[in-house]
Design a protein around this motif. Structure first.
Motif, short mmCIF file in Angstrom:
data_model
loop_
_atom_site.label_atom_id
_atom_site.label_comp_id
_atom_site.label_asym_id
_atom_site.label_seq_id
_atom_site.Cartn_x
_atom_site.Cartn_y
_atom_site.Cartn_z
N LYS A 143 21.11 13.24 -37.62
CA LYS A 143 20.04 13.39 -38.61
C LYS A 143 20.42 12.71 -39.92
O LYS A 143 19.62 11.99 -40.53
CB LYS A 143 19.75 14.87 -38.86
N ILE A 162 10.37 8.08 -37.38
CA ILE A 162 10.89 9.36 -36.91
C ILE A 162 11.82 9.08 -35.73
O ILE A 162 11.40 8.47 -34.74
CB ILE A 162 9.73 10.30 -36.50
N ALA A 190 4.06 15.80 -36.14
CA ALA A 190 4.83 14.79 -36.87
C ALA A 190 3.90 13.65 -37.32
O ALA A 190 3.99 13.19 -38.47
CB ALA A 190 5.96 14.24 -36.00
N GLN A 204 12.39 9.18 -41.75
CA GLN A 204 11.84 10.34 -42.46
C GLN A 204 12.16 11.65 -41.77
O GLN A 204 12.23 12.68 -42.40
CB GLN A 204 10.31 10.22 -42.57
N ASP A 205 12.31 11.60 -40.45
CA ASP A 205 12.48 12.85 -39.72
C ASP A 205 13.15 12.57 -38.38
O ASP A 205 13.52 11.43 -38.08
CB ASP A 205 11.12 13.52 -39.51
N TYR A 216 3.24 12.79 -41.26
CA TYR A 216 3.72 11.54 -41.85
C TYR A 216 2.70 10.42 -41.86
O TYR A 216 2.85 9.44 -42.59
CB TYR A 216 4.98 11.06 -41.13
N ARG A 236 18.68 9.36 -41.73
CA ARG A 236 18.17 9.31 -43.11
C ARG A 236 18.79 8.15 -43.89
O ARG A 236 18.15 7.53 -44.72
CB ARG A 236 18.44 10.63 -43.81
#
Length: 131
Positions: free
Chosen positions: A101, A90, A125, A110-111, A129, A105
């Protein structure tokens, strides 16, 4: 009782926090420990790469803007290792940008969490995850 004594029982989830800001690392550590997680801290990408191998974290939080090796490079290197292909990463950033963002990716994160984050955001989070 350790995992070796009882292999069916897992210990607390292990979370690696990579950030060059001591304040952010300490805040994340306090929040995560309050949530019952084991915490490993790294102050930059190079420090993180050895700690990922040594500690095998369940979830990784990685700052984007760091000296020497930035968060995108760090994430890409971690994800290239077959052992960590499925370990959630993350990204952490003080900017809430679409470009950041998307780029995160592209390197396998993932985030994305915007700093400063709250205790709830961080714990949600990991819960999401780290399962």
């Amino acid at each position: 009782m350790s995992e070796a004594e009882n292999p069916g029982v897992q210990g607390p989830k292990k979370v690696l926090v990579i950030d060059d800001s001591n304040t952010i690392r300490r805040s994340a550590e306090i929040f995560l420990k309050q949530g019952g997680y084991e915490v490993v801290l790294a102050e930059d990408g190079f420090d993180a790469l050895s700690k990922v191998n040594d500690h095998n974290p369940d979830v990784i939080f990685c700052d984007i803007l760091m000296p020497r090796l930035d968060g995108y490079q760090t994430c890409a290197i971690i994800k290239r290792n077959p052992r960590f292909t499925h370990t959630p990463v993350i990204m952490l950033s003080s900017k809430d940008g679409l470009f950041d963002k998307a780029r995160g990716r592209m390197v396998g994160s993932q985030d994305y969490l915007t700093k400063p984050f709250t205790k709830d955001q961080l714990l949600q989070a990991v819960a999401h995850y780290g399962s």
